[in-house]
Scaffold this motif. Structure first.
Motif, PDB file in Angstrom:
ATOM      1  N   GLY A   5     -27.054 -13.685   3.265  1.00  0.00           N
ATOM      2  CA  GLY A   5     -26.894 -13.201   2.088  1.00  0.00           C
ATOM      3  C   GLY A   5     -25.272 -12.884   1.746  1.00  0.00           C
ATOM      4  N   VAL A   6     -24.709 -12.142   2.663  1.00  0.00           N
ATOM      5  CA  VAL A   6     -23.178 -12.036   2.740  1.00  0.00           C
ATOM      6  C   VAL A   6     -22.432 -13.389   2.207  1.00  0.00           C
ATOM      7  CG1 VAL A   6     -21.159 -11.189   4.024  1.00  0.00           C
ATOM      8  CG2 VAL A   6     -23.279 -10.087   4.434  1.00  0.00           C
ATOM      9  N   GLY A   7     -22.848 -14.447   3.047  1.00  0.00           N
ATOM     10  CA  GLY A   7     -22.106 -15.597   2.805  1.00  0.00           C
ATOM     11  C   GLY A   7     -22.393 -15.979   1.168  1.00  0.00           C
ATOM     12  N   LEU A   8     -23.672 -15.763   0.815  1.00  0.00           N
ATOM     13  CA  LEU A   8     -23.993 -16.309  -0.527  1.00  0.00           C
ATOM     14  C   LEU A   8     -23.348 -15.645  -1.508  1.00  0.00           C
ATOM     15  CD1 LEU A   8     -25.872 -17.864  -2.610  1.00  0.00           C
ATOM     16  CD2 LEU A   8     -27.745 -16.059  -2.393  1.00  0.00           C
ATOM     17  N   LEU A   9     -23.013 -14.187  -1.306  1.00  0.00           N
ATOM     18  CA  LEU A   9     -22.294 -13.360  -2.333  1.00  0.00           C
ATOM     19  C   LEU A   9     -20.739 -13.716  -2.426  1.00  0.00           C
ATOM     20  CD1 LEU A   9     -23.521  -9.718  -1.308  1.00  0.00           C
ATOM     21  CD2 LEU A   9     -23.810 -10.847  -3.646  1.00  0.00           C
ATOM     22  N   GLY A  10     -20.470 -14.041  -1.076  1.00  0.00           N
ATOM     23  CA  GLY A  10     -18.880 -14.698  -1.214  1.00  0.00           C
ATOM     24  C   GLY A  10     -18.865 -16.111  -1.721  1.00  0.00           C
ATOM     25  N   THR A  11     -19.702 -16.808  -1.824  1.00  0.00           N
ATOM     26  CA  THR A  11     -19.803 -18.053  -2.327  1.00  0.00           C
ATOM     27  C   THR A  11     -20.022 -17.944  -3.805  1.00  0.00           C
ATOM     28  OG1 THR A  11     -20.703 -19.025  -0.201  1.00  0.00           O
ATOM     29  CG2 THR A  11     -20.974 -20.738  -2.296  1.00  0.00           C
ATOM     30  N   LEU A  12     -20.857 -17.185  -4.266  1.00  0.00           N
ATOM     31  CA  LEU A  12     -21.110 -16.928  -5.738  1.00  0.00           C
ATOM     32  C   LEU A  12     -19.868 -17.070  -6.662  1.00  0.00           C
ATOM     33  CD1 LEU A  12     -23.933 -14.339  -6.373  1.00  0.00           C
ATOM     34  CD2 LEU A  12     -23.876 -16.839  -6.872  1.00  0.00           C
ATOM     35  N   PRO A  13     -18.625 -16.260  -6.320  1.00  0.00           N
ATOM     36  CA  PRO A  13     -17.660 -16.574  -7.484  1.00  0.00           C
ATOM     37  C   PRO A  13     -17.016 -17.851  -7.726  1.00  0.00           C
ATOM     38  CG  PRO A  13     -17.397 -14.600  -5.988  1.00  0.00           C
ATOM     39  CD  PRO A  13     -18.525 -15.321  -5.352  1.00  0.00           C
ATOM     40  N   PRO A  14     -16.943 -18.836  -6.773  1.00  0.00           N
ATOM     41  CA  PRO A  14     -16.373 -19.968  -7.135  1.00  0.00           C
ATOM     42  C   PRO A  14     -17.479 -20.857  -7.749  1.00  0.00           C
ATOM     43  CG  PRO A  14     -16.508 -19.733  -4.686  1.00  0.00           C
ATOM     44  CD  PRO A  14     -16.662 -18.496  -5.305  1.00  0.00           C
ATOM     45  N   ILE A  15     -18.720 -20.576  -7.212  1.00  0.00           N
ATOM     46  CA  ILE A  15     -19.683 -21.301  -8.011  1.00  0.00           C
ATOM     47  C   ILE A  15     -19.771 -21.220  -9.525  1.00  0.00           C
ATOM     48  CG2 ILE A  15     -22.175 -21.744  -7.985  1.00  0.00           C
ATOM     49  CD1 ILE A  15     -22.316 -21.674  -5.193  1.00  0.00           C
ATOM     50  N   LEU A  16     -20.047 -19.603  -9.829  1.00  0.00           N
ATOM     51  CA  LEU A  16     -20.211 -19.375 -11.009  1.00  0.00           C
ATOM     52  C   LEU A  16     -18.858 -19.617 -11.983  1.00  0.00           C
ATOM     53  CD1 LEU A  16     -22.430 -17.957 -12.585  1.00  0.00           C
ATOM     54  CD2 LEU A  16     -22.580 -17.850 -10.122  1.00  0.00           C
ATOM     55  N   LEU A  17     -17.609 -19.437 -11.222  1.00  0.00           N
ATOM     56  CA  LEU A  17     -16.303 -19.786 -12.093  1.00  0.00           C
ATOM     57  C   LEU A  17     -16.176 -21.365 -12.133  1.00  0.00           C
ATOM     58  CD1 LEU A  17     -13.946 -17.598 -10.152  1.00  0.00           C
ATOM     59  CD2 LEU A  17     -15.228 -17.089 -12.451  1.00  0.00           C
ATOM     60  N   ALA A  18     -16.720 -22.271 -11.458  1.00  0.00           N
ATOM     61  CA  ALA A  18     -16.788 -23.473 -11.538  1.00  0.00           C
ATOM     62  C   ALA A  18     -18.007 -23.919 -12.577  1.00  0.00           C
ATOM     63  CB  ALA A  18     -17.371 -24.430 -10.305  1.00  0.00           C
ATOM     64  N   ALA A  19     -19.374 -23.320 -12.776  1.00  0.00           N
ATOM     65  CA  ALA A  19     -20.038 -23.536 -13.864  1.00  0.00           C
ATOM     66  C   ALA A  19     -19.514 -23.313 -15.018  1.00  0.00           C
ATOM     67  CB  ALA A  19     -21.489 -23.034 -13.481  1.00  0.00           C
ATOM     68  N   SER A  20     -18.825 -21.902 -15.174  1.00  0.00           N
ATOM     69  CA  SER A  20     -18.221 -21.329 -16.347  1.00  0.00           C
ATOM     70  C   SER A  20     -16.970 -22.383 -16.803  1.00  0.00           C
ATOM     71  CB  SER A  20     -17.586 -20.146 -16.300  1.00  0.00           C
ATOM     72  OG  SER A  20     -18.701 -19.224 -15.664  1.00  0.00           O
ATOM     73  N   GLY A  21     -16.417 -23.152 -15.815  1.00  0.00           N
ATOM     74  CA  GLY A  21     -15.375 -23.835 -16.216  1.00  0.00           C
ATOM     75  C   GLY A  21     -15.699 -25.033 -17.177  1.00  0.00           C
ATOM     76  N   PHE A  22     -17.100 -25.560 -16.858  1.00  0.00           N
ATOM     77  CA  PHE A  22     -17.320 -26.704 -17.697  1.00  0.00           C
ATOM     78  C   PHE A  22     -18.262 -26.433 -18.855  1.00  0.00           C
ATOM     79  CE2 PHE A  22     -17.480 -28.529 -13.230  1.00  0.00           C
ATOM     80  CZ  PHE A  22     -16.426 -29.554 -13.546  1.00  0.00           C
ATOM     81  N   ILE A  23     -18.497 -25.100 -18.900  1.00  0.00           N
ATOM     82  CA  ILE A  23     -19.277 -24.533 -19.833  1.00  0.00           C
ATOM     83  C   ILE A  23     -18.301 -23.899 -21.087  1.00  0.00           C
ATOM     84  CG2 ILE A  23     -21.067 -22.490 -20.972  1.00  0.00           C
ATOM     85  CD1 ILE A  23     -22.195 -22.908 -18.061  1.00  0.00           C
ATOM     86  N   ALA A  24     -17.054 -23.383 -20.521  1.00  0.00           N
ATOM     87  CA  ALA A  24     -16.438 -22.609 -21.668  1.00  0.00           C
ATOM     88  C   ALA A  24     -15.868 -23.764 -22.667  1.00  0.00           C
ATOM     89  CB  ALA A  24     -14.891 -22.399 -20.902  1.00  0.00           C
ATOM     90  N   PRO A  25     -15.413 -24.941 -22.402  1.00  0.00           N
ATOM     91  CA  PRO A  25     -15.011 -25.643 -23.627  1.00  0.00           C
ATOM     92  C   PRO A  25     -16.039 -25.799 -25.026  1.00  0.00           C
ATOM     93  CG  PRO A  25     -14.398 -26.984 -21.852  1.00  0.00           C
ATOM     94  CD  PRO A  25     -15.353 -25.800 -21.331  1.00  0.00           C
ATOM     95  N   ARG A  26     -17.387 -26.040 -24.527  1.00  0.00           N
ATOM     96  CA  ARG A  26     -18.676 -25.763 -25.466  1.00  0.00           C
ATOM     97  C   ARG A  26     -18.521 -24.457 -25.886  1.00  0.00           C
ATOM     98  NH1 ARG A  26     -20.976 -29.192 -21.151  1.00  0.00           N
ATOM     99  NH2 ARG A  26     -21.382 -30.871 -21.998  1.00  0.00           N
ATOM    100  N   VAL A  27     -18.269 -23.222 -25.308  1.00  0.00           N
ATOM    101  CA  VAL A  27     -18.210 -22.046 -25.598  1.00  0.00           C
ATOM    102  C   VAL A  27     -17.223 -21.969 -26.758  1.00  0.00           C
ATOM    103  CG1 VAL A  27     -17.786 -19.752 -25.337  1.00  0.00           C
ATOM    104  CG2 VAL A  27     -19.260 -20.897 -23.794  1.00  0.00           C
ATOM    105  N   ALA A  28     -15.966 -22.401 -26.602  1.00  0.00           N
ATOM    106  CA  ALA A  28     -14.887 -22.550 -27.388  1.00  0.00           C
ATOM    107  C   ALA A  28     -15.437 -23.178 -28.805  1.00  0.00           C
ATOM    108  CB  ALA A  28     -13.714 -23.299 -27.058  1.00  0.00           C
ATOM    109  N   ARG A  29     -16.080 -24.310 -28.434  1.00  0.00           N
ATOM    110  CA  ARG A  29     -16.597 -25.037 -29.708  1.00  0.00           C
ATOM    111  C   ARG A  29     -17.472 -24.384 -30.590  1.00  0.00           C
ATOM    112  NH1 ARG A  29     -16.334 -29.885 -26.302  1.00  0.00           N
ATOM    113  NH2 ARG A  29     -18.414 -29.550 -25.890  1.00  0.00           N
ATOM    114  N   GLY A  30     -18.457 -23.494 -29.975  1.00  0.00           N
ATOM    115  CA  GLY A  30     -19.243 -22.759 -30.695  1.00  0.00           C
ATOM    116  C   GLY A  30     -19.032 -21.296 -31.230  1.00  0.00           C
ATOM    117  N   PHE A  31     -18.331 -20.928 -30.581  1.00  0.00           N
ATOM    118  CA  PHE A  31     -17.806 -19.390 -30.979  1.00  0.00           C
ATOM    119  C   PHE A  31     -16.177 -19.341 -31.213  1.00  0.00           C
ATOM    120  CE2 PHE A  31     -21.336 -18.882 -28.077  1.00  0.00           C
ATOM    121  CZ  PHE A  31     -22.191 -18.072 -28.858  1.00  0.00           C
ATOM    122  N   GLY A  32     -15.486 -20.420 -30.983  1.00  0.00           N
ATOM    123  CA  GLY A  32     -14.162 -20.130 -31.115  1.00  0.00           C
ATOM    124  C   GLY A  32     -13.554 -19.431 -29.941  1.00  0.00           C
TER     125      GLY A  32
END
Length: 406
Positions: A51-78
């Protein structure tokens, strides 16, 4: 950005300047607060080593997913609307973590907070280019310095504050900073609506063809490799440095938390100078090489003499983080269009954080397999050397759009 006439920072851009600084201050709080108080959390919530390792791994995983989602967010919301969404997610995530009755809810809160963090990470470089095209390097330097402060403060105060008022209060109080950061962006959006100006979605949105072809750009790949190396090393430190220092250097939890904060504090001067140098130096390879050398000698010192010069090794590891601001400026100065900046920011940060997720996970696995920290530190040294390749390939100026046009 020589084609833009320099204007005073406050020339109709005060709210944007304040908004950028405040968002930057929030971007590492969800990451930097957990590891120094992990022992306190585990008293109330049973968390396994996995669980500790998972908490440490979460930041880059979520930041990675957000990296691919963010351009779509910019298109939808500016861009402005995307930043507001990011701050709302961070606020909600901090509060959910603070009131978590068990590990599952703590995990959900972390996911929400880090999703907001990731969207903010990707949108800030194009935000800087949009509002400050005449001062890209300066504003990047400013906000990266503030990110460093926003990393150092939570890490430094985490252990003593949690000891006095409890870890739940400590995690929840950071929601206040993200709420405060919302104010200038709400002002900007309200002002634009009054002036009946749209958020220029067509300008902000990267062409789909550009996004899918970035793999063919040597510049895009080189920036992504440097970003990936920096992310692996940085998030491995966030997750494990306090425990490493406690086991091999004899640091107390409070001392280890302060030393983790030092890695953020020492990054501030480098974060301010490096972006300015990127814009002025013809060969940025030397800056990348300096960051590689800092990480290399820092982790090598922890491997060979951890208790002798502990502070020096931590200072060197923190100094290696100049790779982060260098990449952020390169995202702007190695693209010719606003859409190119958004596309490259999402691509580089998405891939980098996806690879960065391996850092905390592999360090934890190697520690469990070997029963010590020698093998994990050797792994981090090997990762460091990978960034030497882009130091050569990025030596000469080139632009992503030009490479893809060929």
């Amino acid at each position: 950005m020589s084609e833009h006439r320099s204007l005073p920072l406050w020339a109709g851009r005060t709210a944007a300047l304040l908004g950028i600084v405040l968002v930057a201050f929030t971007l590492r709080q969800a990451v930097a607060t957990i590891s120094p108080i992990l022992g306190d959390i585990r008293v109330d919530i049973p968390i396994s080593n996995i669980g500790v390792g998972l908490l440490g791994t979460l930041p880059p995983i979520l930041l990675a997913a957000s990296g691919f989602i963010a351009p779509r967010v910019a298109r939808g919301f500016g861009l402005d609307g995307g930043i507001v969404l990011a701050l709302l997610l961070m606020t909600l995530g901090h509060l959910v973590r603070a009131f978590a009755p068990g590990f599952a809810v703590l995990l959900v809160g972390s996911v929400v907070a880090l999703a907001g963090t990731g969207i903010g990470n990707v949108l800030l470089p194009p935000i800087v280019r949009r509002y400050f095209p005449d001062r890209v390097a300066l504003l990047t330097a400013v906000y990266v310095c503030v990110v460093g402060v926003g990393t150092a403060v939570p890490a430094a105060v985490a252990a003593p504050v949690a000891e006095q008022v409890g870890w739940r209060f400590l995690l929840g109080v950071w929601s206040v900073t993200s709420v405060v950061a919302l104010v200038p962006w709400l002002v900007i959006i309200a002002r634009e609506r009054r002036q009946r100006r749209s958020d220029a979605v067509a300008v902000e949105s990267p062409p789909p063809a550009l996004v899918t072809r970035l793999w063919r750009s040597r510049v895009a790949l080189s920036i992504t490799v440097v970003f990936s190396t920096s992310t692996i090393l940085t998030y491995a430190a966030f997750a494990w440095l306090p425990e490493i220092l406690g086991d091999i250097a004899g640091s107390t939890p409070t001392e280890a938390g302060v030393l983790l904060a030092v890695t953020g504090i020492i990054s501030v001067p480098g974060a301010f100078i490096a972006p300015l140098l990127v814009e002025r130096l013809r060969n940025v390879g030397w800056l990348i090489a300096a960051g590689v050398a800092s990480f290399l000698f820092g982790y090598l010192g922890l491997l060979l003499a951890p208790a002798t010069l502990t502070l020096l090794w931590v200072l060197l590891i923190g100094s290696g983080s100049i790779l982060f601001p260098v990449c952020l400026v390169l995202i702007n100065v190695r693209t010719r269009t606003h859409g190119g900046t958004v596309a490259l920011s999402g691509f580089a940060q998405g891939v980098a954080y996806a690879l960065g997720a391996l850092g905390p996970l592999l360090v934890g696995l190697l520690h469990d397999v070997s029963g010590g920290w020698t093998l994990p530190l050797l792994f981090l040294l090997a990762v460091t050397l990978v960034a030497a390749i882009p130091a050569i390939t990025l030596a000469r100026p080139a632009f992503v759009e030009d490479e893809l046009a060929r």
